[in-house]
Design an enzyme around this catalytic site. Structure first.
Site, mmCIF file in Angstrom:
data_model
loop_
_atom_site.group_PDB
_atom_site.id
_atom_site.type_symbol
_atom_site.label_atom_id
_atom_site.label_comp_id
_atom_site.label_asym_id
_atom_site.label_seq_id
_atom_site.Cartn_x
_atom_site.Cartn_y
_atom_site.Cartn_z
ATOM 1 N N GLY A 1 5.934 -32.204 -5.527
ATOM 2 C CA GLY A 1 7.178 -31.534 -5.132
ATOM 3 C C GLY A 1 7.390 -31.590 -3.638
ATOM 4 O O GLY A 1 6.713 -32.350 -2.940
ATOM 5 N N ASN A 2 8.334 -30.830 -3.162
ATOM 6 C CA ASN A 2 8.567 -30.770 -1.709
ATOM 7 C C ASN A 2 9.001 -29.362 -1.324
ATOM 8 O O ASN A 2 9.182 -28.504 -2.189
ATOM 9 C CB ASN A 2 9.593 -31.834 -1.288
ATOM 10 C CG ASN A 2 10.930 -31.623 -1.965
ATOM 11 O OD1 ASN A 2 11.606 -30.627 -1.724
ATOM 12 N ND2 ASN A 2 11.306 -32.545 -2.848
ATOM 13 N N HIS A 3 9.168 -29.144 -0.024
ATOM 14 C CA HIS A 3 9.404 -27.781 0.477
ATOM 15 C C HIS A 3 10.864 -27.317 0.428
ATOM 16 O O HIS A 3 11.167 -26.236 0.913
ATOM 17 C CB HIS A 3 8.957 -27.690 1.941
ATOM 18 C CG HIS A 3 7.474 -27.680 2.119
ATOM 19 N ND1 HIS A 3 6.675 -26.736 1.538
ATOM 20 C CD2 HIS A 3 6.656 -28.499 2.808
ATOM 21 C CE1 HIS A 3 5.419 -26.965 1.864
ATOM 22 N NE2 HIS A 3 5.383 -28.047 2.629
#
Ligand code: CTP
Length: 435
Positions: A220-222
């Protein structure tokens, strides 16, 4: 159009509270407004005091509460509060309040203040579904909107008692964001929020995609989705219709937006494609604010990937290697599809960091040319902006030239992006697409 206020910080916000069970939720709204730095004055109607008393409002707003036009008569309070406000928010706005506002009545402190004010007005309705759907209310809402008042769509869900349907007060967080969008929006000459996007339909992607590796893990990412959601609030305030494709976003839905939740890059790509020309010709702006994974697992494991515990003490453990494959570049694909005939204005985002050889802005200019979007919103993330309320961006066209720059809270940035939105796609060299 006149210049908007800088934001909620330091703004004088008058909060009107109507007489409904949802009045308790306005306490959270007042707390949120005070937390955002606003100077809040609460004006409850007499019937709302049956639900929440003045002590609550005085404690939360840190100011005395005005309930009658005969209070502070020497200071002409029934006029002064409306005149001085930078924004008025009414939550809950009952069916009765909507009717009285439509008629221009001034028979209590709240309606008098609303008749006097020239600040943007945001009404958050709450009532039973039958009342909301009654032709009288429908007409009152239409007239108020025509006059430049922002009437939020009520949420759908549980109402007082066993009933459920449209008529629920939007969550305080959503009202707060709508208020932020209204106070930072461009204005008409008489102080109302400009409805310059009326008739346009924006498809906005927001959040960050997640690529499952196995039933419990993902890549995932932020991305928090805040910038995309701020764009939705800002566009709705300016009269647009908004469809929001939310990838793993933990934020309240902007009142009036159609929200579709998605998980992975492939799901997001399919959701965009379904709504693009051919499929949905009335989508006339695509905003790719989502952080889309560039790679996904070549194959998702059907069972949890286990670590190898067969190695003995001091022996090397087998570490799994993840095989990845490229995802579809939704932005480039949409631009190339459009080249084949008609299509929406396309807005892309580029979060870049600089390196020893090339500043971040140069990376963004190259990306603008590569992607071919009508507008590329570049932000320098070297210092990290994920999840925060503030942002600073440069707006580039498809040649990499800078059209504008904007900084401030994400709602102010959202309005700057909408200000720069071309009314139709800017003709540019077709961007080749190889799947
Ligand atoms: N984007 C997209 N589909 C992808 C990856 C990105 O539509 N598979 C869109 C994003 O929504 C954003 C823009 O492309 O609007 C730029 O995203 P970014 O991650 O900065 O660019 P990449 O193309 O992934 O380039 P790189 O990671 O190599 O910098």
């Amino acid at each position: 159009m006149t210049a908007p206020a800088a934001g909620l910080s330091g703004a004088r916000v008058l909060v009107g509270v109507g007489g409904g069970i949802a009045a308790y939720k306005a306490a959270h709204l007042v707390r949120g407004l005070v937390g955002a730095g606003a100077e809040v004055r609460v004006v409850p109607t007499a019937s709302s005091l049956e639900f929440i008393g003045t002590a609550t409002w005085e404690a939360l707003s840190h100011h005395p509460v005005l309930t009658s036009v005969f209070q502070d008569v020497d200071e002409v309070a029934h006029v002064r509060h409306g005149q001085q406000a930078d924004l008025v928010v009414v939550a809950p706005a009952t069916a009765d309040l909507l009717a009285r506002l439509r008629q221009g009545r001034a028979d209590d402190m709240l309606t008098a203040s609303l008749l006097v004010t020239r600040a943007p007005v945001v009404l958050a309705p709450a009532m039973h579904t039958e009342m909301w759907e009654h032709p009288a209310t429908t007409e009152n809402v239409a007239v108020l909107r025509e006059r430049g008042v922002t009437v939020l769509e009520p949420a759908v869900g549980r109402l007082t008692g066993p009933d459920s349907g449209p008529g629920r007060l939007p969550e305080p967080e959503a009202i707060l964001e709508a208020a932020r969008a209204a106070i930072t929006a461009p204005r008409t000459a008489d102080g109302a929020v400009a409805r310059d996007l009326e008739g346009r339909h924006l498809l906005i992607t927001a959040g960050g995609t997640r690529e499952e590796l196995d039933p419990v893990r993902y890549l995932g990412n932020h991305s928090s989705g805040r910038q995309g959601f701020a764009l939705a609030h800002a566009a709705l305030a300016r009269g647009a219709r908004v469809t929001l494709l939310a990838a793993n976003v933990d934020l309240e839905t902007p009142p009036g937006a159609e929200r579709v939740d998605v998980g992975s890059a492939a799901e997001l790509a399919a959701a965009v494609e379904e709504r693009l020309p051919g499929a949905d010709p009335d989508t006339d702006v695509l905003v790719m604010a989502a952080a889309v994974a560039d790679f996904t697992a070549a194959e998702r494991a059907g069972a949890k990937i286990k670590k190898d515990e067969s190695a003995g003490e001091g022996e090397r453990e087998e570490v799994p290697t993840l095989a990845l494959r490229r995802t579809r570049d939704i932005l480039r694909h949409s631009v190339s599809q459009r080249a084949q005939g008609g299509g929406p204005v396309i807005v892309g985002f580029a979060a870049e960091t600089g390196d020893a050889d090339t500043p971040a802005l140069e990376h963004a200019r190259a990306k603008a040319r590569r992607k071919g979007a009508d507008l590329l919103v570049f932000n320098d993330v070297s210092a990290g902006v994920f999840g925060g309320a503030e942002n600073a961006v440069h707006l580039l066209d498809a040649t990499g030239a800078e059209l504008a720059a904007a900084a401030g809270d994400k709602t102010q940035v959202a309005h700057a992006i909408l200000d720069a939105l071309p009314s139709r796609p800017v003709p540019s060299a077709p961007v080749p697409w190889t799947p």
